[in-house]
Scaffold this active site. Structure first.
Site, PDB file in Angstrom:
ATOM      1  N   GLU A   1       0.826  -1.217   0.000  1.00 22.93           N
ATOM      2  CA  GLU A   1       0.000   0.000   0.000  1.00 22.93           C
ATOM      3  C   GLU A   1       0.857   1.264   0.000  1.00 22.93           C
ATOM      4  OE1 GLU A   1      -2.839  -0.418  -0.851  1.00 22.93           O
ATOM      5  OE2 GLU A   1      -2.902  -2.561  -0.447  1.00 22.93           O
ATOM      6  N   GLY A   2       1.948   1.218  -0.729  1.00 25.36           N
ATOM      7  CA  GLY A   2       2.884   2.340  -0.758  1.00 25.36           C
ATOM      8  C   GLY A   2       3.901   2.172   0.344  1.00 25.36           C
TER       9      GLY A   2
END
Length: 598
Positions: free
Chosen positions: A443-444
């Site tokens: 998620e980043g």
């Protein structure tokens, strides 16, 4: 054997005594009648589900893994997962915070957040299957057409159908502007999607009747880069006009990733071979729709590490009280035993208190963030919605990166408490470390979150939102600044609040001259900001504890809260001084290193 006791008392303290969530919920029509007793009762039952149903299959799931049939492309989840999911949907947990218009129970998001914390503590790998569905639900709820919502949201709300987010491709991760997946219009409102997606959590499994993939792809005339990405619904099974399941779509799992952690979560490589999909939102505006899911996922990942931090702490604490080893340096404490429990040793206590402080600080931040999300989407006042959205945008990268970094520190510390017994599989501690490690990446990555915080959320609006959070600190300082009992909690955040303005301005000025300066400082900057936020909430929690003690309470909970607050400010918060110093050293020492990295 791993233990887990849902931290209901601390959840109640944060929600009702620190944040007073029912007061804020009263201003939101759909939650106007919500009371503390209802919230507490729901979470008590949710805690039972987590501890009694999910925890017993956590270790076995890690050992058994998921299995992909290479012929049918079907995935079998570990023993007990399917039965647990059936119990989950039959008990109504899937519908907890969903809109009643689609069969949901309409409970506040903060209740769902606390429920998911407990599921993450008990079994993060299992919790990812319904967790991805909540994100897909949110994306369709916000951006889908009425027809799409009617077709998909009822089944996703009930949990009969699950969802995924299909972004990453073999040649590109976060840089989604490089993606190659194609969407060819068919002239009937549908598209044929072709491409390969990797690292797709819950991309294939046997828990639900259908899997609704939200897929990013390019239309034939799409502009280059991120501005040419569109979002599509691609179901595993096509859905007939009457809502029944139709033919198998051309979207398959071609492999499962062999991971160091969350092994019972099926992380799939997905092949789309002319799969039928429908457009969500406008053409080439796919990132707008997907960001709803991505931001929800970033909050969810922070919650995953919060859950692991809590369960690791509980097990390490229990072990430290029982394991005898050496004598206390200040003299024997357990005189009837040949050695003292290791909890008498200062550094063991430091490791335990580190995990406890990071768990309880993270819980306060996540409950606060859940209330911001509630206000952003459901508050009747436009300004309140806008202010909540702005503050949540600032806090989201902190939730994702700071809490997961802290989870890494905490789970490793708790494993260390076990010594050699933590390194082996028998006690489950090494699984917490392995499971948490992914949270800092997906998620980043946390570096990307740091760049987002400093580059976009702070410097992007000249620190306006950061100053708004600073006003929260200033208000607390003004309220308690003359209270001597609060001085040890107020003075550090007051000082850091003043320092942040100069620190941010300095980094921003250097970044204006050389953008790489922002990249060099961002990770340290986020951690300073994280401590500023945690410090604010720890000061508020100490404030409530002192007030309760002054009012005559003898509940040891409040004494424990004060002791943990003192530890946090004495042993963890001072990290900010070093971080600001290293951030200020600049980019030259990193980039002028061609010989070192030759």
């Amino acid at each position: 054997m791993t233990i887990y006791n849902p931290p209901l008392r601390d959840m109640q303290f944060v929600m009702h005594e620190v944040l007073n969530v029912t007061r804020d919920l009263a201003a939101i029509p759909m939650h106007a009648d919500m009371d503390a007793d209802t919230i507490n009762a729901v979470l008590e039952e949710g805690g039972k589900f987590a501890a009694e149903v999910l925890l017993p299959i956590n270790r076995s799931g890690d050992e058994e893994h998921c299995v992909l049939d290479p012929v049918s492309h079907e995935v079998t989840t570990p023993t007990g997962f399917k039965a647990a999911y059936k119990q989950y949907i039959e008990s109504g947990w899937a519908a907890l915070a969903c809109d009643p218009a689609y069969g949901g129970q309409g409970l506040p998001l903060v209740v769902n957040q606390c429920f998911y914390e407990m599921m993450n503590s008990a079994n993060q790998a299992w919790a990812m299957y319904p967790g991805l569905t909540h994100g897909a639900y949110a994306a369709l709820y916000t951006n889908g057409t009425p027809e799409q919502k009617e077709t998909y949201l009822h089944k996703m709300t009930s949990g009969e159908w699950t969802g995924t987010m299909c972004l990453t491709e073999p040649h590109c991760g976060t840089d989604l502007g490089l993606m190659r997946s194609k969407a060819e219009p068919q002239g009937d409102g549908t598209y044929k999607i072709t491409g390969t997606k990797i690292f797709i959590s819950a991309g294939e499994h046997d828990l639900s009747d259908n899997i609704i993939h939200l897929v990013l792809a390019r239309l034939p005339d799409a502009p280059p880069g991120i501005k040419g990405v569109s979002l599509f619904i691609v179901p595993k099974f096509l859905v007939n006009a009457d809502g029944s399941l139709g033919a198998r779509n051309s979207v398959f799992a071609s492999r499962l990733e062999h991971k160091m952690g969350i092994k019972a979560s099926a992380t799939a490589q997905i092949e789309l071979e002319g799969a039928i999909g429908t457009l969500v939102g406008e053409p080439n505006k796919g990132m707008h729709g997907m960001f709803v899911m991505m931001n929800a996922a970033r909050l969810g990942v922070g919650n995953q590490s919060l859950g692991l931090t809590e369960v690791a702490f509980q097990n390490a604490l229990a072990y430290a009280k029982e394991r005898i080893q050496m004598r206390s340096l200040s003299g024997p404490k357990a005189k009837g035993q040949p050695a003292d429990p290791i909890i008498v040793h200062p550094d063991v206590r430091k490791m335990l208190l580190t995990a406890k402080a990071y768990a309880e600080g993270g819980r306060a931040l996540l409950c606060f963030s859940a209330m911001l999300l509630e206000k952003e989407h459901n508050h009747p006042d436009e300004k309140t919605r806008k202010d909540a959205a702005e503050m949540l945008a600032l806090l989201t990268p902190i939730v994702k990166a700071f809490i997961t970094d802290n989870g890494h520190i905490a789970t490793n510390a708790c494993m260390q408490v076990f010594g050699g017994h933590g390194y082996i599989r028998d006690n489950g501690m090494e699984q917490f470390v392995r499971d948490n490690r992914i949270n800092m990446i997906y998620e980043g990555t946390n570096t990307i979150q740091s760049l987002d915080l400093l580059g976009r959320k702070v410097l992007g609006n000249q620190g306006a939102t950061l100053k708004k959070f600073g006003k929260l600190i200033a208000a607390l300082v003004a309220e308690e600044g003359v209270n001597e009992k609060m001085a040890e909690f107020i003075n550090p955040i007051a000082m850091l609040g003043d320092q942040m303005t100069k620190f941010t301005t300095e980094i921003g000025f250097k970044g204006f001259q050389n953008p790489d300066e922002v990249g060099a400082a961002a990770v340290d900057y986020l951690r300073v900001a994280g401590h500023m936020v945690f410090g604010y909430f720890w000061a508020r929690m100490a404030q409530v504890a002192l007030q309760q003690i002054a009012a005559g309470s003898t509940d040891p909970f409040y004494t424990a809260k004060l002791q943990t607050a003192r530890f946090y400010f004495a042993k963890l918060f001072p990290e900010t001084s070093t971080l600001m110093r290293t951030a200020r050293t600049g980019v030259k020492v990193l980039m002028d290193t061609d010989a070192a990295l030759a």
